[in-house]
Motif scaffolding. Sequence first.
Motif, PDB file in Angstrom:
ATOM      1  N   ARG A  33       0.840  -1.208   0.000  1.00 36.58           N
ATOM      2  CA  ARG A  33       0.000   0.000   0.000  1.00 36.58           C
ATOM      3  C   ARG A  33       0.871   1.254   0.000  1.00 36.58           C
ATOM      4  O   ARG A  33       0.591   2.218  -0.713  1.00 36.58           O
ATOM      5  CB  ARG A  33      -0.938  -0.012   1.210  1.00 36.58           C
ATOM      6  CG  ARG A  33      -2.003  -1.090   1.161  1.00 36.58           C
ATOM      7  CD  ARG A  33      -2.912  -1.038   2.399  1.00 36.58           C
ATOM      8  NE  ARG A  33      -3.635   0.221   2.485  1.00 36.58           N
ATOM      9  CZ  ARG A  33      -4.800   0.473   1.891  1.00 36.58           C
ATOM     10  NH1 ARG A  33      -5.367  -0.465   1.151  1.00 36.58           N
ATOM     11  NH2 ARG A  33      -5.389   1.641   2.028  1.00 36.58           N
ATOM     12  N   THR A  34       1.916   1.219   0.815  1.00 35.45           N
ATOM     13  CA  THR A  34       2.814   2.380   0.886  1.00 35.45           C
ATOM     14  C   THR A  34       3.487   2.631  -0.461  1.00 35.45           C
ATOM     15  O   THR A  34       3.595   3.780  -0.920  1.00 35.45           O
ATOM     16  CB  THR A  34       3.881   2.156   1.974  1.00 35.45           C
ATOM     17  OG1 THR A  34       3.245   1.915   3.217  1.00 35.45           O
ATOM     18  CG2 THR A  34       4.771   3.379   2.103  1.00 35.45           C
ATOM     19  N   ASP A  35       3.929   1.560  -1.111  1.00 35.35           N
ATOM     20  CA  ASP A  35       4.570   1.690  -2.426  1.00 35.35           C
ATOM     21  C   ASP A  35       3.608   2.246  -3.465  1.00 35.35           C
ATOM     22  O   ASP A  35       4.034   2.889  -4.437  1.00 35.35           O
ATOM     23  CB  ASP A  35       5.094   0.330  -2.893  1.00 35.35           C
ATOM     24  CG  ASP A  35       6.256  -0.172  -2.042  1.00 35.35           C
ATOM     25  OD1 ASP A  35       6.842   0.646  -1.308  1.00 35.35           O
ATOM     26  OD2 ASP A  35       6.548  -1.388  -2.101  1.00 35.35           O
ATOM     27  N   ALA A  36       2.323   2.005  -3.270  1.00 32.46           N
ATOM     28  CA  ALA A  36       1.318   2.496  -4.217  1.00 32.46           C
ATOM     29  C   ALA A  36       0.820   3.887  -3.852  1.00 32.46           C
ATOM     30  O   ALA A  36      -0.104   4.407  -4.485  1.00 32.46           O
ATOM     31  CB  ALA A  36       0.137   1.524  -4.265  1.00 32.46           C
ATOM     32  N   GLY A  37       1.436   4.500  -2.817  1.00 31.35           N
ATOM     33  CA  GLY A  37       1.056   5.846  -2.417  1.00 31.35           C
ATOM     34  C   GLY A  37      -0.175   5.899  -1.529  1.00 31.35           C
ATOM     35  O   GLY A  37      -0.790   6.964  -1.377  1.00 31.35           O
ATOM     36  N   LYS A  38      -0.517   4.776  -0.923  1.00 32.94           N
ATOM     37  CA  LYS A  38      -1.680   4.724  -0.029  1.00 32.94           C
ATOM     38  C   LYS A  38      -1.242   4.740   1.428  1.00 32.94           C
ATOM     39  O   LYS A  38      -0.077   4.497   1.755  1.00 32.94           O
ATOM     40  CB  LYS A  38      -2.486   3.442  -0.280  1.00 32.94           C
ATOM     41  CG  LYS A  38      -3.134   3.315  -1.636  1.00 32.94           C
ATOM     42  CD  LYS A  38      -3.926   2.007  -1.679  1.00 32.94           C
ATOM     43  CE  LYS A  38      -4.678   1.820  -2.972  1.00 32.94           C
ATOM     44  NZ  LYS A  38      -5.454   0.559  -2.977  1.00 32.94           N
ATOM     45  N   ASN A  39      -2.214   4.973   2.305  1.00 33.31           N
ATOM     46  CA  ASN A  39      -1.995   4.784   3.732  1.00 33.31           C
ATOM     47  C   ASN A  39      -1.726   3.305   3.980  1.00 33.31           C
ATOM     48  O   ASN A  39      -2.331   2.443   3.340  1.00 33.31           O
ATOM     49  CB  ASN A  39      -3.249   5.236   4.496  1.00 33.31           C
ATOM     50  CG  ASN A  39      -3.038   5.270   5.991  1.00 33.31           C
ATOM     51  OD1 ASN A  39      -2.609   4.279   6.591  1.00 33.31           O
ATOM     52  ND2 ASN A  39      -3.347   6.399   6.598  1.00 33.31           N
ATOM     53  N   ASP A  40      -0.810   2.977   4.892  1.00 32.23           N
ATOM     54  CA  ASP A  40      -0.472   1.569   5.096  1.00 32.23           C
ATOM     55  C   ASP A  40      -1.604   0.769   5.736  1.00 32.23           C
ATOM     56  O   ASP A  40      -1.564  -0.464   5.778  1.00 32.23           O
ATOM     57  CB  ASP A  40       0.806   1.431   5.938  1.00 32.23           C
ATOM     58  CG  ASP A  40       0.627   1.941   7.361  1.00 32.23           C
ATOM     59  OD1 ASP A  40      -0.400   2.597   7.643  1.00 32.23           O
ATOM     60  OD2 ASP A  40       1.518   1.694   8.199  1.00 32.23           O
ATOM     61  N   THR A  41      -2.628   1.469   6.247  1.00 34.65           N
ATOM     62  CA  THR A  41      -3.780   0.805   6.869  1.00 34.65           C
ATOM     63  C   THR A  41      -4.979   0.857   5.937  1.00 34.65           C
ATOM     64  O   THR A  41      -5.413   1.941   5.526  1.00 34.65           O
ATOM     65  CB  THR A  41      -4.147   1.477   8.208  1.00 34.65           C
ATOM     66  OG1 THR A  41      -3.012   1.432   9.076  1.00 34.65           O
ATOM     67  CG2 THR A  41      -5.313   0.754   8.861  1.00 34.65           C
ATOM     68  N   GLY A  42      -5.497  -0.313   5.583  1.00 37.11           N
ATOM     69  CA  GLY A  42      -6.679  -0.371   4.718  1.00 37.11           C
ATOM     70  C   GLY A  42      -7.963  -0.244   5.522  1.00 37.11           C
ATOM     71  O   GLY A  42      -7.959  -0.296   6.755  1.00 37.11           O
ATOM     72  N   THR A  43      -9.052  -0.094   4.811  1.00 35.75           N
ATOM     73  CA  THR A  43     -10.353   0.062   5.469  1.00 35.75           C
ATOM     74  C   THR A  43     -11.393  -0.824   4.799  1.00 35.75           C
ATOM     75  O   THR A  43     -11.513  -0.835   3.569  1.00 35.75           O
ATOM     76  CB  THR A  43     -10.841   1.529   5.416  1.00 35.75           C
ATOM     77  OG1 THR A  43      -9.881   2.368   6.066  1.00 35.75           O
ATOM     78  CG2 THR A  43     -12.185   1.679   6.123  1.00 35.75           C
ATOM     79  N   VAL A  44     -12.115  -1.567   5.622  1.00 34.58           N
ATOM     80  CA  VAL A  44     -13.278  -2.327   5.152  1.00 34.58           C
ATOM     81  C   VAL A  44     -14.512  -1.696   5.774  1.00 34.58           C
ATOM     82  O   VAL A  44     -14.610  -1.572   6.998  1.00 34.58           O
ATOM     83  CB  VAL A  44     -13.180  -3.811   5.561  1.00 34.58           C
ATOM     84  CG1 VAL A  44     -14.467  -4.542   5.192  1.00 34.58           C
ATOM     85  CG2 VAL A  44     -11.996  -4.484   4.882  1.00 34.58           C
TER      86      VAL A  44
END
Length: 693
Positions: A440-451
């Motif tokens: 996620r970090t490599d893709a520019g996202k927050n390292d914590t996902g959300t469901v």
Amino acid sequence: MNASDVNNELLIGFIDESIDSLIAVDSLFVQLEAAPADIDLVNSIFRPIHSLKGNAAYFGLMKIKKLSHTMENLLDKIRKGQSRADRTSIDSLLPGVDCLRSMLSNVRNGEEEISDEQPLSAILAHLENVLGTAAMPSSKDAISTISELLGEIRKNMSGTSVSAVDNLVKALASVPGLSALGTATAKSEAVSEGKQPLKGAAGKLHEILTSNKSLRKNKDLTALVGELITTMRDEHKQGLAARAVEEIFDIYETFTHTESGIDELAISMMQEKLPACVSDTNQQTASNASEPQKNKAETKVKHDKTMRIPEQSLDDFLRCVGELLGVEEMLRNLMRLSNAGAEENIIAANLKDAVTQFEGISKELRTKIMEVRKVEAGILLQKTPRIVRDISTQSGKKINVECIGTELHIDKSYIDLLDAPLTHMVRNAADHGIELPQVRTDAGKNDTGTVTVTLQENGNDLQLIITDDGAGLNYEGLQKKAVGLGIVAANTQLSKSQIVDLLFMSGVSTATVVTDVSGRGVGMDVVKRAIDSAGGKIDVVSVPGKGTTFTVSVPRNASTQILDGYSVRSFSGDVYVLPIDCVVEAFNISPNEVSTVTGKGKIISRRNLVFAVYTLDNLLGIPAESQDITMGVLIEFKGKKAVIAVKEIMGIQKVVCKPVEGNVLDNELYEGAAISGTGYVSMIVNMENLLDI
């Protein structure tokens, strides 16, 4: 005292109350993990476990009592600050909650608390280890474990190595205290090596599986395997063999496809289960020769579904019944007036008052009954944090959970209907959708996902929406998986919607690897069947790199519904009911208003708009002699509009709707059967399926 000695109703009441009290415990544990110092959370978990421990002993449910008592000891240490509510403690307690629920359900269904004590023993051992009171294993357990390990080593060796293991067993068996080791190992080898022969259908299945490494593309043998498993299910109704056969059946159902047959993995898995089909025959013979068992029919607990009803609701029902007695007196008075020769206008006025009074009471009573069936949606949604927590722990992912709509009140029937779909789709979202933190970090996202799980009402539908902000569906991977399973030809070009449909076929999965919770392609096909059977549908929207949204829509449904329908008579003379919310208008049609377009059929122009015209009989596939179009009903459903020509429009009527059971023409064309005020039965048309024809 044991469970069979107590009053069934009392036992059922205890079980239902206990299961209800455990419902919120999963989410409380997840909250406690985030706030380990919150003593209120600890107390909220401690209370139902403590209550369960005390009451289970009264009913003779000693295994439930033992497990809840051990869990209580650990929770008490946490309450007193002698132990921490860390991940280790919670990891030991959560399986205990699952086991308690399972044992309670077993007792409610008239079964023993637990059929296989190994999982319970493992849970207790884990709890005792965390408590610091783990007991040393007995010599009997040690001998059993050693014999199993030696048997596994022997099975994977050949030649002189096998002799070496045999000599080791003899040497160990000569040691004082280990003499039983030789006997235990011999028994283990006899089952694994087939020295105890498999008989009947199990023997034939064993021959097929051992002589064929793969049954791919072999339709005849694949079908024969299915027949043999069915025969085995008839031969083994209880005991260890019955469980083994059911596991074999599940493997066959999961991994077998009509075109591709049975692969090597499925054969290997079935072979592992087959030896267990031996022991049951000898065990049953021995048990039949021993003391008579209690009649199961006498001790089996009734498992009718129950509901808790507030006392105020019962008071309201009694009040309505009292008012109905008043209406009864009004009708009796009408009879007296009629017998006395009263004028028609007086009788009509009194009849109108009676009908108005009855209508108001029946409407209130109907509303009250429907309200009683409703429960908080939180009962359904609160399992979500536990599911995601378990997956994130195993996978090393960071996942937040949001539940929206927990305060919504829904019909209790939805809880059972949506439970399995919710479980499968939340697992998929967390396990397949959300990426690992580094990805996620490599893709520019927050390292914590959300469901995010949302439950909402949308018109006449209830919608369950599961959204994740993960990687989105891998369309190319899904198609490759389907090609590999023989579901789709290699050179077939599929649209995105067609690829999404592959998700709901057995064996197709969005996972790249198989995990403990998912990846084998088992689950989404089950979800689809459950939703389809309830007259609902599933929509999927996925954006690569952004995430996926699954939307489950199911119609409002209780066992009996009273609704307003639009009744029409078809050209065949039968009366049908159209959903009132789909009817835009009804109107007369002149012969010159209808035109025929080559390749399109009949059309009509109304208010500068052109609509297709269909006769109801043709849509339903019912022959009719005369179909002169003189009346039409303009209907609209989810953006689709059409004019349905009918023989007669009977208007809005209040009807009692019941589900269609059995083979009644084409069930997909009907939502249910309607009982009208005249007592006749009419079919309620399913507009979505009707307009898809």
